[in-house]
Scaffold this motif. Structure first.
Motif, PDB file in Angstrom:
ATOM      1  N   LEU A  75       0.847  -1.193   0.000  1.00  0.00           N
ATOM      2  CA  LEU A  75       0.000   0.000   0.000  1.00  0.00           C
ATOM      3  C   LEU A  75       0.884   1.246   0.000  1.00  0.00           C
ATOM      4  O   LEU A  75       2.106   1.153   0.062  1.00  0.00           O
ATOM      5  N   ASN A 134      -0.801   8.470  -0.584  1.00  0.00           N
ATOM      6  CA  ASN A 134      -1.743   7.670   0.207  1.00  0.00           C
ATOM      7  C   ASN A 134      -3.203   7.962  -0.149  1.00  0.00           C
ATOM      8  O   ASN A 134      -4.046   7.057  -0.167  1.00  0.00           O
ATOM      9  N   VAL A 135      -3.514   9.225  -0.439  1.00  0.00           N
ATOM     10  CA  VAL A 135      -4.897   9.573  -0.777  1.00  0.00           C
ATOM     11  C   VAL A 135      -5.323   8.905  -2.071  1.00  0.00           C
ATOM     12  O   VAL A 135      -6.470   8.452  -2.206  1.00  0.00           O
ATOM     13  N   ARG A 191      -4.473   6.051  -3.269  1.00  0.00           N
ATOM     14  CA  ARG A 191      -4.772   4.635  -3.072  1.00  0.00           C
ATOM     15  C   ARG A 191      -5.956   4.439  -2.124  1.00  0.00           C
ATOM     16  O   ARG A 191      -6.624   3.406  -2.172  1.00  0.00           O
ATOM     17  N   TRP A 192      -6.256   5.421  -1.281  1.00  0.00           N
ATOM     18  CA  TRP A 192      -7.431   5.362  -0.404  1.00  0.00           C
ATOM     19  C   TRP A 192      -8.717   5.644  -1.170  1.00  0.00           C
ATOM     20  O   TRP A 192      -9.777   5.089  -0.867  1.00  0.00           O
ATOM     21  N   TYR A 200     -11.429   3.010  -2.352  1.00  0.00           N
ATOM     22  CA  TYR A 200     -12.268   2.481  -1.275  1.00  0.00           C
ATOM     23  C   TYR A 200     -13.380   3.479  -0.960  1.00  0.00           C
ATOM     24  O   TYR A 200     -14.553   3.107  -0.814  1.00  0.00           O
ATOM     25  N   PHE A 201     -13.007   4.740  -0.859  1.00  0.00           N
ATOM     26  CA  PHE A 201     -13.966   5.804  -0.542  1.00  0.00           C
ATOM     27  C   PHE A 201     -15.063   5.893  -1.601  1.00  0.00           C
ATOM     28  O   PHE A 201     -16.263   5.846  -1.286  1.00  0.00           O
ATOM     29  N   ALA A 231     -14.285   3.248   4.564  1.00  0.00           N
ATOM     30  CA  ALA A 231     -13.160   3.202   3.631  1.00  0.00           C
ATOM     31  C   ALA A 231     -11.838   3.388   4.354  1.00  0.00           C
ATOM     32  O   ALA A 231     -10.856   2.679   4.084  1.00  0.00           O
ATOM     33  N   THR A 232     -11.803   4.337   5.262  1.00  0.00           N
ATOM     34  CA  THR A 232     -10.568   4.603   6.001  1.00  0.00           C
ATOM     35  C   THR A 232     -10.211   3.428   6.904  1.00  0.00           C
ATOM     36  O   THR A 232      -9.038   3.011   6.970  1.00  0.00           O
ATOM     37  N   TYR A 247      -8.839   0.596   4.753  1.00  0.00           N
ATOM     38  CA  TYR A 247      -7.482   0.878   4.286  1.00  0.00           C
ATOM     39  C   TYR A 247      -6.473   0.706   5.424  1.00  0.00           C
ATOM     40  O   TYR A 247      -5.393   0.113   5.224  1.00  0.00           O
ATOM     41  N   LEU A 266      -4.280  11.448   6.930  1.00  0.00           N
ATOM     42  CA  LEU A 266      -4.325  10.005   6.684  1.00  0.00           C
ATOM     43  C   LEU A 266      -3.006   9.339   7.075  1.00  0.00           C
ATOM     44  O   LEU A 266      -3.009   8.233   7.641  1.00  0.00           O
ATOM     45  N   ILE A 291      -2.420   6.250   9.643  1.00  0.00           N
ATOM     46  CA  ILE A 291      -1.693   5.042   9.236  1.00  0.00           C
ATOM     47  C   ILE A 291      -0.547   4.743  10.193  1.00  0.00           C
ATOM     48  O   ILE A 291      -0.304   3.586  10.565  1.00  0.00           O
TER      49      ILE A 291
END
Length: 433
Positions: free
Chosen positions: A199, A208-209, A211-212, A215-216, A239-240, A243, A406, A410
């Protein structure tokens, strides 16, 4: 998507274009094309501001072809990604030195809404078949229902996996998020140097955003609803959490790493599967860049993930092209530079990261080069590829702010997901005023 491939630093290098004639590899142009028109399409050299791309280096070898086609030479000034963005904004807003700007999904809204570039299609010659471009890249090149650039690179997302590890465990590529967790958990074997997934944890709208966001958006998230920030929703929270939970299986270094760390670990044989941008596919199949080139398979991302559509390409500058004739000249260069013929040339010498046309993906040469699995996966992922980010001039600022928050989630320096999303909403409310 920022900082994806070919990160090359350096200052501007102007390339004076040679005028030697080309041979039998020239473009086959349809009747009614630029060559059939009365007089040259271009009356002065075309100036382009871009960032380094292998395809552009190759393009310069065929400069005489464009001169014969248009009546003019061209010059490309190269800058690294960050400097290119700063220079192009300053030039497009105040100076107008360049006829053509290299733009990307992160700054398209700013360029278009500021009238620094003009709509592409009125000046794009029909014989170059714009409809042949991958739909996901066209969607990314579109803002406010208008197409602004033609892509030189881009894509959606692919699930890239180790076929040997899957087969040894008796597993199939996951088709849902539940299956994704089952597969990465089963293949996660840190004691033997294998991690379930790779990831991106490094802060940034393109890190990171990026790849997030699948999901969102896949879980039904929206950045704004009726003009109001809407990130702190059930979809945003879920989503968060999803991830963050996947990071339990991610390779070392990825919690603060980006493209280089995650894809590098996969190519080094340390990761069982990865969901990443499509240009990774060709790189993983290149034995000079990948230790697992003979053990790679491809599929679309597991449902409900959306493919993160991104694209970089060429747009017609407004200031340097005041007349329709000047814009037609710039449009011709863009069409020629991104044509099927140019993509075939890239494919023939293995430049897999800069292919954008459906006809190329469906060609025998593509299948011969990359196998049958990749074309099928590209077709499937195109169906779920969409623009996940907020298409607005303020997107980089919003995306980068969320990237900081984010990353803290993480790395564990904060743990309250709803509070983090509420903070993002408060920031967004000020941006959208």
């Amino acid at each position: 998507m920022n900082n994806i491939i070919n990160r090359l630093a350096g200052s501007v290098s102007s390339v004076a274009i040679a005028t030697s004639m080309v041979g039998a590899t020239g473009l086959m142009l349809a009747p009614g094309s630029a060559l059939a028109q009365d007089g040259p399409v271009c009356t002065s050299p075309v100036r382009i501001l871009a960032q380094p791309r292998d395809g552009l280096t190759l393009l310069e070898e065929y400069a005489a072809e464009f001169e014969e086609l248009s009546g003019a030479l061209f010059q490309i000034d190269y800058m690294n990604e960050g400097d290119r963005r700063v220079r192009s904004q300053a030039d497009a807003s105040l100076i107008g030195r360049y006829n053509i700007y290299y733009v990307d999904e992160a700054n398209l809204a700013q360029f278009a809404s500021s009238n620094w570039i003009v709509p592409l299609m009125p000046h794009y010659p029909a014989e170059y078949d714009f409809d042949d471009f991958d739909p996901g890249r066209v969607a990314t090149a579109t803002y406010d229902d208008t197409v602004w650039f033609a892509p030189i690179m881009g894509g959606g997302d692919l699930l890239v996996y180790r076929t040997d590890l899957m087969e040894a465990a008796g597993l199939e590529p996951p088709e849902t998020l539940d299956e994704l967790f089952e597969v990465v958990a089963a293949l996660h074997d840190p004691a033997n140097g294998i991690y379930g997934i790779g990831l991106r944890g490094q802060r940034g709208s393109g890190a990171n955003v990026w790849r997030w966001m699948p999901y969102f958006k896949g879980m039904g998230g929206e950045w704004f609803v009726d003009g109001e920030p809407a990130m702190n929703s059930d979809a945003g929270v879920q989503a968060t959490k999803t991830y963050l939970d996947l990071f339990e299986y991610s390779a070392p270094g990825t919690r603060t790493g980006s493209w280089d760390e995650s894809t590098g670990a996969f190519r080094a044989g340390q990761i069982a599967l990865i969901i990443e941008s499509a240009p990774l596919a060709g790189i993983t199949l290149d034995s000079t860049q990948s230790q697992v080139a003979d053990r790679v398979g491809f599929a679309k991302p597991p449902a409900p993930l959306t493919g993160g559509g991104f694209a970089h390409g060429f747009a017609i500058g407004e200031r340097a092209n005041q007349s329709d004739a000047e814009r037609d000249c710039a449009g011709l260069w863009i069409a020629w530079a991104t044509s099927r013929e140019q993509e075939l040339r890239r494919l023939e010498i293995g430049q897999a990261g800069e292919l954008n046309r459906q006809s190329i993906f469906a060609s025998d040469l593509f299948a011969e080069t990359f196998g049958e699995g990749l074309p099928a996966a590209l077709t499937e992922t195109a169906e779920v590829t969409q623009v996940n980010f907020w298409q607005h001039a303020n997107w980089p600022e919003l995306g980068n702010h969320w990237g900081i928050i984010l990353e803290e989630l993480i790395t564990g320096t904060r743990d309250d997901i709803p509070a983090a999303l509420a903070e993002l909403e408060a920031f967004a409310a000020n941006l959208s005023d």
